[in-house]
Design an enzyme around this catalytic site. Structure first.
Site, short mmCIF file in Angstrom:
data_model
loop_
_atom_site.label_atom_id
_atom_site.label_comp_id
_atom_site.label_asym_id
_atom_site.label_seq_id
_atom_site.Cartn_x
_atom_site.Cartn_y
_atom_site.Cartn_z
N GLU A 109 0.70 11.39 -23.27
CA GLU A 109 0.34 12.16 -22.06
C GLU A 109 0.70 13.64 -22.22
O GLU A 109 -0.07 14.51 -21.79
CB GLU A 109 1.03 11.55 -20.83
CG GLU A 109 0.46 10.17 -20.49
CD GLU A 109 1.18 9.49 -19.32
OE1 GLU A 109 2.14 10.08 -18.76
OE2 GLU A 109 0.80 8.36 -18.97
N TYR B 2 -5.95 8.12 -17.24
CA TYR B 2 -5.84 6.82 -16.59
C TYR B 2 -6.61 5.72 -17.32
O TYR B 2 -6.88 4.68 -16.73
CB TYR B 2 -6.27 6.93 -15.12
CG TYR B 2 -5.19 7.51 -14.21
CD1 TYR B 2 -3.89 7.00 -14.23
CD2 TYR B 2 -5.48 8.52 -13.31
CE1 TYR B 2 -2.90 7.52 -13.40
CE2 TYR B 2 -4.49 9.04 -12.48
CZ TYR B 2 -3.21 8.54 -12.53
OH TYR B 2 -2.23 9.03 -11.70
N THR C 36 6.12 2.77 -7.02
CA THR C 36 4.70 3.14 -6.95
C THR C 36 4.16 3.07 -5.52
O THR C 36 3.40 3.93 -5.09
CB THR C 36 3.88 2.18 -7.86
OG1 THR C 36 4.44 2.25 -9.18
CG2 THR C 36 2.42 2.57 -7.91
N ASN D 277 0.30 8.74 -3.50
CA ASN D 277 1.74 8.63 -3.77
C ASN D 277 2.35 9.83 -4.48
O ASN D 277 3.42 9.74 -5.08
CB ASN D 277 2.07 7.30 -4.46
CG ASN D 277 1.44 7.18 -5.83
OD1 ASN D 277 0.75 8.09 -6.29
ND2 ASN D 277 1.69 6.07 -6.50
N LYS E 85 0.52 15.36 -7.78
CA LYS E 85 -0.87 14.97 -7.56
C LYS E 85 -1.51 15.84 -6.46
O LYS E 85 -0.80 16.54 -5.73
CB LYS E 85 -0.92 13.48 -7.21
CG LYS E 85 -0.51 12.56 -8.38
CD LYS E 85 -0.57 11.10 -7.96
CE LYS E 85 -0.30 10.15 -9.11
NZ LYS E 85 -0.36 8.72 -8.66
N ARG F 232 8.60 9.58 -3.30
CA ARG F 232 7.61 8.74 -2.61
C ARG F 232 8.19 8.12 -1.34
O ARG F 232 7.49 7.95 -0.34
CB ARG F 232 7.11 7.65 -3.57
CG ARG F 232 6.19 8.21 -4.67
CD ARG F 232 6.03 7.23 -5.80
NE ARG F 232 4.97 7.59 -6.74
CZ ARG F 232 4.79 6.98 -7.91
NH1 ARG F 232 5.61 5.99 -8.29
NH2 ARG F 232 3.81 7.35 -8.70
N HIS G 279 3.01 11.66 -10.44
CA HIS G 279 2.87 10.80 -11.62
C HIS G 279 4.01 11.08 -12.58
O HIS G 279 4.42 12.23 -12.75
CB HIS G 279 1.55 11.08 -12.35
CG HIS G 279 1.49 10.44 -13.72
ND1 HIS G 279 1.10 9.13 -13.90
CD2 HIS G 279 1.85 10.91 -14.95
CE1 HIS G 279 1.21 8.83 -15.20
NE2 HIS G 279 1.67 9.89 -15.85
P1 IDP Z 1 2.91 4.57 -11.41
O1 IDP Z 1 2.18 5.81 -10.99
O2 IDP Z 1 4.09 4.30 -10.51
O3 IDP Z 1 3.26 4.54 -12.87
P2 IDP Z 1 0.77 2.67 -12.04
O4 IDP Z 1 0.88 1.20 -11.89
O5 IDP Z 1 0.79 3.25 -13.43
O6 IDP Z 1 1.91 3.35 -11.13
O7 IDP Z 1 -0.56 3.11 -11.33
C1 IDP Z 1 -1.08 4.41 -11.48
C2 IDP Z 1 -1.50 4.95 -10.14
O8 IDP Z 1 -2.60 4.19 -9.68
C3 IDP Z 1 -0.45 4.83 -9.03
O9 IDP Z 1 0.48 5.89 -9.02
C4 IDP Z 1 -1.32 4.83 -7.80
O10 IDP Z 1 -1.71 6.16 -7.45
C5 IDP Z 1 -2.55 4.07 -8.26
N1 IDP Z 1 -2.48 2.65 -7.92
C6 IDP Z 1 -1.73 1.70 -8.52
N2 IDP Z 1 -1.91 0.49 -7.96
C7 IDP Z 1 -2.84 0.69 -7.00
C8 IDP Z 1 -3.48 -0.18 -6.04
O11 IDP Z 1 -3.23 -1.39 -5.97
N3 IDP Z 1 -4.39 0.40 -5.20
C9 IDP Z 1 -4.68 1.74 -5.22
N4 IDP Z 1 -4.12 2.59 -6.11
C10 IDP Z 1 -3.21 2.07 -6.96
MG MG Z 2 1.97 4.54 -14.53
#
Ligand code: IDP
Ligand code: MG
Length: 149
Positions: A126, A49, A91, A112, A9, A102, A115
């Site tokens: 994707e 997304y 995450t 974080n 990212k 991470r 992806h």
């Molecule tokens: P992942 O990247 O570990 O698969 P996902 O739940 O798919 O996690 O969420 C996608 C991305 O959205 C996360 O990597 C993070 O950057 C962001 N994200 C997820 N939950 C939150 C939140 O509660 N607040 C802010 N950003 C979030």
């Molecule tokens: Mg995800």
């Protein structure tokens, strides 16, 4: 054999961690089959997304992923999706185990670093979204017998 889409990212690129992050997937034993350095458009970010469209953080997430260039990659291997996600860590970086990307480099869920696709169905979607099939390389890695049974 699975393929998974991985993104370094914008924060990973800006902090000079792209090489470090790529090295971790490489050392793990995953095989690189596609890679490019791109600035994601608003449209690509919204498609990528789309599953999070109803979440309160969606707008910030799209702004974050388009805030600078990303390294987009496709990595291949047996259970590549799960392997990549365990290398990435949880995450929320404060909950990610030390030794994961991470857990070693992150502090905030909204920064974080990386992806990775979360299921075989999403991985297929994707990979298609980011790569034309002509951009993916079928190649033989001579170390494979030392990595796979
Ligand atoms: P992942 O990247 O570990 O698969 P996902 O739940 O798919 O996690 O969420 C996608 C991305 O959205 C996360 O990597 C993070 O950057 C962001 N994200 C997820 N939950 C939150 C939140 O509660 N607040 C802010 N950003 C979030
Ligand atoms: Mg995800």
């Amino acid at each position: 054999m699975e393929r998974t889409l991985i993104l370094v990212k914008p924060d990973g690129v800006q902090r000079g961690l792209a090489g470090e992050i790529i090295a971790r997937f490489e050392r793990r034993g995953l095989k690189l089959v596609g890679m490019k350095f791109i600035q994601m458009s608003q449209e690509l970010a919204e498609q990528h997304y789309g599953v999070h469209k109803e979440r309160p953080f969606y707008k910030d997430l799209v702004a974050y992923i388009t805030s600078g260039p990303v390294v987009a990659m496709v990595w291949e291997g047996k259970e590549a999706i799960a392997a990549a996600r365990s290398t990435m860590g949880a995450t929320k970086p404060v909950e990610a185990a030390p030794g994961t990307i991470r857990g070693d480099f992150g502090m905030e869920i909204g920064r974080n670093l990386v992806h990775g696709s979360d299921s075989p169905e999403n991985a297929v979607k994707e990979v298609k979204l980011f790569f034309d099939s002509s951009e993916l390389v079928d190649w033989t890695r001579n170390t494979d017998p030392w990595i796979r049974e």
